[in-house]
Design an enzyme around this catalytic site. Sequence first.
Site, PDB file in Angstrom:
ATOM      1  N   GLU A 146     -12.584  97.590   7.200  1.00 39.20           N
ATOM      2  CA  GLU A 146     -13.814  97.636   7.999  1.00 39.20           C
ATOM      3  C   GLU A 146     -14.252  99.090   8.194  1.00 39.20           C
ATOM      4  O   GLU A 146     -13.449  99.934   8.561  1.00 39.20           O
ATOM      5  CB  GLU A 146     -13.573  97.017   9.385  1.00 39.20           C
ATOM      6  CG  GLU A 146     -13.133  95.558   9.352  1.00 39.20           C
ATOM      7  CD  GLU A 146     -14.246  94.617   8.897  1.00 39.20           C
ATOM      8  OE1 GLU A 146     -15.419  95.044   8.846  1.00 39.20           O
ATOM      9  OE2 GLU A 146     -13.928  93.458   8.597  1.00 39.20           O
ATOM     10  N   CYS A 148     -11.467  91.179  17.021  1.00 36.48           N
ATOM     11  CA  CYS A 148     -11.135  92.217  16.032  1.00 36.48           C
ATOM     12  C   CYS A 148     -12.066  93.422  16.175  1.00 36.48           C
ATOM     13  O   CYS A 148     -11.625  94.577  16.193  1.00 36.48           O
ATOM     14  CB  CYS A 148     -11.190  91.659  14.611  1.00 36.48           C
ATOM     15  SG  CYS A 148      -9.857  90.485  14.303  1.00 36.48           S
ATOM     16  N   HIS A 191      -9.353  93.352   7.588  1.00 31.86           N
ATOM     17  CA  HIS A 191      -9.323  91.891   7.691  1.00 31.86           C
ATOM     18  C   HIS A 191      -8.698  91.315   6.419  1.00 31.86           C
ATOM     19  O   HIS A 191      -9.009  91.765   5.318  1.00 31.86           O
ATOM     20  CB  HIS A 191     -10.748  91.329   7.826  1.00 31.86           C
ATOM     21  CG  HIS A 191     -11.185  91.119   9.239  1.00 31.86           C
ATOM     22  ND1 HIS A 191     -12.271  91.768   9.790  1.00 31.86           N
ATOM     23  CD2 HIS A 191     -10.698  90.312  10.227  1.00 31.86           C
ATOM     24  CE1 HIS A 191     -12.416  91.363  11.050  1.00 31.86           C
ATOM     25  NE2 HIS A 191     -11.478  90.493  11.333  1.00 31.86           N
TER      26      HIS A 191
HETATM   27  N1  PCA Z   1      -9.277  87.520  13.780  1.00 33.97           N
HETATM   28  C1  PCA Z   1     -10.243  87.497  14.852  1.00 33.97           C
HETATM   29  C2  PCA Z   1      -9.496  87.878  16.090  1.00 33.97           C
HETATM   30  C3  PCA Z   1      -8.051  87.773  15.737  1.00 33.97           C
HETATM   31  C4  PCA Z   1      -8.032  87.643  14.274  1.00 33.97           C
HETATM   32  O1  PCA Z   1      -7.004  87.621  13.575  1.00 33.97           O
HETATM   33  C5  PCA Z   1     -11.478  88.333  14.559  1.00 33.97           C
HETATM   34  O2  PCA Z   1     -11.827  88.503  13.372  1.00 33.97           O
HETATM   35  O3  PCA Z   1     -12.133  88.804  15.481  1.00 33.97           O
END
Ligand code: PCA
Length: 197
Positions: free
Chosen positions: A82, A145, A167
């Site tokens: 990200e 996140c 991610h």
């Molecule tokens: N994904 C979520 C929160 C925890 C996770 O593993 C997100 O993308 O916000």
Amino acid sequence: MSALPCLLVTAFEPFGADTVNASAEVLRLLPDEIGPWRIEKRLIPVVFGKGAETVIRYAEEIRARAALCLGQASGRASVTPEQVAINLRDASIPDNAGNRPRNEPIAAGGPDALFATLPAAEMADAIRAAGLPGMRSLSAGTFVCNDVLYSVLLHFRGSAVRAGFIHVPALPGQHGIFLPATVSAAAVETAVRSQLP
Ligand code: PCA
């Protein structure tokens, strides 16, 4: 205690309807050392505010030089570093403490957006160069996140501690689109090896 510089790598507990979180499985598969780094692995809660506070507390406790947070993004097919976090909480499902903020700032008066201080585009390039699925992402969403990345970046702003977020896709059997944890772990390791030499 080893003399190697310390990289904090975090992953999340399960949330929503899921009983596992792909990021935790990926974290488990990472080695304890990557290049010159000692990897300190920690799990954090899927709770607005508390997730970020936990990362910051661990980073300070272990004197991490950098923090890399991992999370699961169901529906994505690639491992996605990200680049940006935005000052917005907007949850379509409750977090693990039942909070469901709608259209609220994370930090009142804070900057609208913050860039990750670990290089997302370069990490994605390195993942692809290794023959693995990687793509730079320009939105970490508006759930926990994004909340973690934004708050950790704000806290360490102007300090030497760098922070980033990756991610990973869901695991086989979890949702329609998936990537095995071994592949995501290899991608994360590649990202660290190439951009934290
Ligand atoms: N994904 C979520 C929160 C925890 C996770 O593993 C997100 O993308 O916000």
